[in-house]
Design a protein around this motif. Sequence first.
Motif, PDB file in Angstrom:
ATOM      1  N   GLY A  93       1.000  -1.555  -0.077  1.00 47.88           N
ATOM      2  CA  GLY A  93      -0.219  -0.004  -0.090  1.00 47.88           C
ATOM      3  C   GLY A  93       0.393   1.304   0.084  1.00 47.88           C
ATOM      4  N   GLY A  94       0.568   2.434  -0.886  1.00 53.95           N
ATOM      5  CA  GLY A  94       1.004   3.497  -0.870  1.00 53.95           C
ATOM      6  C   GLY A  94       2.687   3.093  -1.964  1.00 53.95           C
ATOM      7  N   PRO A  95       3.222   4.581  -2.117  1.00 59.06           N
ATOM      8  CA  PRO A  95       4.389   4.059  -3.389  1.00 59.06           C
ATOM      9  C   PRO A  95       5.189   4.036  -2.538  1.00 59.06           C
ATOM     10  N   PHE A  96       6.372   3.807  -2.763  1.00 63.90           N
ATOM     11  CA  PHE A  96       7.979   3.217  -2.052  1.00 63.90           C
ATOM     12  C   PHE A  96       8.814   3.804  -2.906  1.00 63.90           C
ATOM     13  N   ASP A  97      10.104   3.187  -2.064  1.00 66.03           N
ATOM     14  CA  ASP A  97      11.699   3.632  -2.922  1.00 66.03           C
ATOM     15  C   ASP A  97      12.087   2.657  -1.626  1.00 66.03           C
ATOM     16  N   PHE A  98      12.167   1.526  -1.647  1.00 69.60           N
ATOM     17  CA  PHE A  98      13.664   0.883  -1.059  1.00 69.60           C
ATOM     18  C   PHE A  98      14.807   0.570  -1.513  1.00 69.60           C
ATOM     19  N   LEU A  99      15.570   0.750  -0.588  1.00 72.11           N
ATOM     20  CA  LEU A  99      17.045  -0.211  -1.722  1.00 72.11           C
ATOM     21  C   LEU A  99      16.639  -1.634  -1.155  1.00 72.11           C
ATOM     22  N   LEU A 100      17.394  -2.515  -1.779  1.00 77.20           N
ATOM     23  CA  LEU A 100      16.883  -3.867  -1.668  1.00 77.20           C
ATOM     24  C   LEU A 100      18.716  -4.074  -1.797  1.00 77.20           C
ATOM     25  N   LEU A 101      18.791  -5.306  -0.591  1.00 74.85           N
ATOM     26  CA  LEU A 101      20.319  -5.905  -0.807  1.00 74.85           C
ATOM     27  C   LEU A 101      19.455  -7.172  -0.943  1.00 74.85           C
ATOM     28  N   GLU A 102      20.773  -8.271  -1.646  1.00 76.06           N
ATOM     29  CA  GLU A 102      20.710 -10.284  -1.412  1.00 76.06           C
ATOM     30  C   GLU A 102      22.003 -10.575  -0.825  1.00 76.06           C
ATOM     31  N   ILE A 103      21.776 -11.159   0.200  1.00 78.91           N
ATOM     32  CA  ILE A 103      23.223 -12.164   0.084  1.00 78.91           C
ATOM     33  C   ILE A 103      23.040 -13.904   0.325  1.00 78.91           C
ATOM     34  N   SER A 104      23.442 -14.488  -0.704  1.00 77.01           N
ATOM     35  CA  SER A 104      22.854 -15.845  -0.708  1.00 77.01           C
ATOM     36  C   SER A 104      24.069 -16.797   0.832  1.00 77.01           C
ATOM     37  N   PRO A 105      23.603 -18.003   1.224  1.00 77.54           N
ATOM     38  CA  PRO A 105      23.767 -18.441   1.994  1.00 77.54           C
ATOM     39  C   PRO A 105      25.083 -18.027   2.436  1.00 77.54           C
ATOM     40  N   ALA A 106      25.998 -18.661   1.047  1.00 76.27           N
ATOM     41  CA  ALA A 106      27.702 -18.934   1.021  1.00 76.27           C
ATOM     42  C   ALA A 106      27.947 -17.665   1.493  1.00 76.27           C
ATOM     43  N   ALA A 107      27.921 -16.756   0.429  1.00 76.30           N
ATOM     44  CA  ALA A 107      28.027 -15.071   0.672  1.00 76.30           C
ATOM     45  C   ALA A 107      27.933 -14.594   2.389  1.00 76.30           C
ATOM     46  N   LEU A 108      26.838 -15.174   2.948  1.00 77.11           N
ATOM     47  CA  LEU A 108      26.692 -14.675   4.300  1.00 77.11           C
ATOM     48  C   LEU A 108      27.909 -15.144   5.561  1.00 77.11           C
ATOM     49  N   GLN A 109      27.487 -16.852   4.822  1.00 75.16           N
ATOM     50  CA  GLN A 109      28.629 -17.084   5.641  1.00 75.16           C
ATOM     51  C   GLN A 109      30.294 -16.694   5.963  1.00 75.16           C
ATOM     52  N   ARG A 110      30.324 -16.073   4.545  1.00 76.75           N
ATOM     53  CA  ARG A 110      31.970 -15.949   4.635  1.00 76.75           C
ATOM     54  C   ARG A 110      32.066 -14.614   4.788  1.00 76.75           C
ATOM     55  N   ILE A 111      31.104 -13.633   4.927  1.00 79.21           N
ATOM     56  CA  ILE A 111      31.446 -12.465   5.636  1.00 79.21           C
ATOM     57  C   ILE A 111      31.143 -12.691   7.224  1.00 79.21           C
ATOM     58  N   ALA A 112      30.859 -13.170   7.732  1.00 83.71           N
ATOM     59  CA  ALA A 112      30.669 -13.856   9.346  1.00 83.71           C
ATOM     60  C   ALA A 112      32.256 -13.893   9.051  1.00 83.71           C
ATOM     61  N   GLN A 113      32.876 -15.013   8.547  1.00 84.79           N
ATOM     62  CA  GLN A 113      33.830 -15.900   8.991  1.00 84.79           C
ATOM     63  C   GLN A 113      35.192 -14.748   8.505  1.00 84.79           C
ATOM     64  N   GLU A 114      34.799 -13.345   7.433  1.00 86.75           N
ATOM     65  CA  GLU A 114      35.972 -12.488   7.832  1.00 86.75           C
ATOM     66  C   GLU A 114      36.141 -11.555   8.496  1.00 86.75           C
ATOM     67  N   SER A 115      34.513 -11.708   9.239  1.00 86.49           N
ATOM     68  CA  SER A 115      34.220 -10.071  10.211  1.00 86.49           C
ATOM     69  C   SER A 115      34.973 -10.612  12.265  1.00 86.49           C
ATOM     70  N   ASP A 116      35.577 -12.016  11.762  1.00 85.17           N
ATOM     71  CA  ASP A 116      35.173 -12.653  13.371  1.00 85.17           C
ATOM     72  C   ASP A 116      34.448 -12.543  13.482  1.00 85.17           C
ATOM     73  N   LEU A 117      33.316 -13.103  12.858  1.00 83.46           N
ATOM     74  CA  LEU A 117      32.311 -12.964  14.071  1.00 83.46           C
ATOM     75  C   LEU A 117      32.490 -14.927  14.221  1.00 83.46           C
ATOM     76  N   ALA A 118      31.537 -15.225  15.473  1.00 84.37           N
ATOM     77  CA  ALA A 118      31.502 -16.980  15.442  1.00 84.37           C
ATOM     78  C   ALA A 118      30.403 -17.377  14.128  1.00 84.37           C
ATOM     79  N   GLY A 119      30.664 -18.506  13.486  1.00 79.44           N
ATOM     80  CA  GLY A 119      29.890 -18.836  12.294  1.00 79.44           C
ATOM     81  C   GLY A 119      28.035 -18.032  12.678  1.00 79.44           C
ATOM     82  N   ILE A 120      27.485 -17.380  11.119  1.00 77.10           N
ATOM     83  CA  ILE A 120      26.186 -17.684  11.431  1.00 77.10           C
ATOM     84  C   ILE A 120      26.217 -18.406   9.363  1.00 77.10           C
ATOM     85  N   ALA A 121      24.837 -18.267   9.612  1.00 82.05           N
ATOM     86  CA  ALA A 121      24.620 -19.245   8.732  1.00 82.05           C
ATOM     87  C   ALA A 121      23.209 -18.836   8.737  1.00 82.05           C
ATOM     88  N   SER A 122      22.942 -17.738   9.108  1.00 75.47           N
ATOM     89  CA  SER A 122      21.412 -16.997   9.015  1.00 75.47           C
ATOM     90  C   SER A 122      21.127 -15.672   9.955  1.00 75.47           C
TER      91      SER A 122
END
Length: 289
Positions: A93-122
Amino acid sequence: MKATDSFGCPFDKLYKNQSIQGADISFFRKGALELKLEQVTTPASERGFAIGISTTGGHSRRIFHEHHATTYDFAENSIYVRNLADPYKADLGGPFDFLLLEISPAALQRIAQESDLAGIASLDIKTAWSDPVLANLVKTLIPALEHPEHASRLFVDQLASAIGIHIVQEYGGKLVSAKASRKLSRSHEALAKNMFLENLKGDISILDVAKACNLSRGYFIHAFRETTGMTPYRWLQKERISRACELLRTSEMSLSDVATACGFADQSHFTRTFANTVGTTPGQWRRNA
């Protein structure tokens, strides 16, 4: 049946439909002016996660679940985090202007690993959630989305990395581990700087440079910043300005030619960046040099 984009929006209703690829994250901008759009649906997929940031207020959506429906109002900087593994159906409902990001499961795990974070899959699911930090980070990419042909690949990758870190920290449900001090070796520092200087326009990805140093992208970004005191993009901007000052002082090249020689998109981009950094225009600086 009307043709729709990958998020279920009908193409003929979109007055904004832009995209650009960053390191591990795909970025989009979608906008519609209709007061009421037909129902949007997307089937379950293995694409990963979608994060949306509303750049304006006044938009609402009624989301249908298995046995009930919930209605949400989006203010400016409201976000949603959606698992694309779940089927989605909503009335917009109503006009919208959204910025959208899409992150694959593999990319999410890679980002978490490279950021020194505990394993994140979700990621935690959120709807109409206020996150001005994420909103302002992603809004920085609007000029790149509008003119991808002029976008610095280095800048987009670096910003994508910062955005990815924020997302896993805020919505991954894991605590950040302590970061150890890390710096580049002298040979890796020299190699990285030479690669950046050979690509003054920034038309090189951080991943390419990190691979040349046999390092992960996340480790390289942290190590480069700890070694030089600057992010790769900021360091390259400084080198561009230094080279421009040298040419302005020692040559009779036109401002347009100096801009090209120093990797700027055009004279306007050069003048704007130079003035923001040095405090005066290139022409004025040359006259005073």
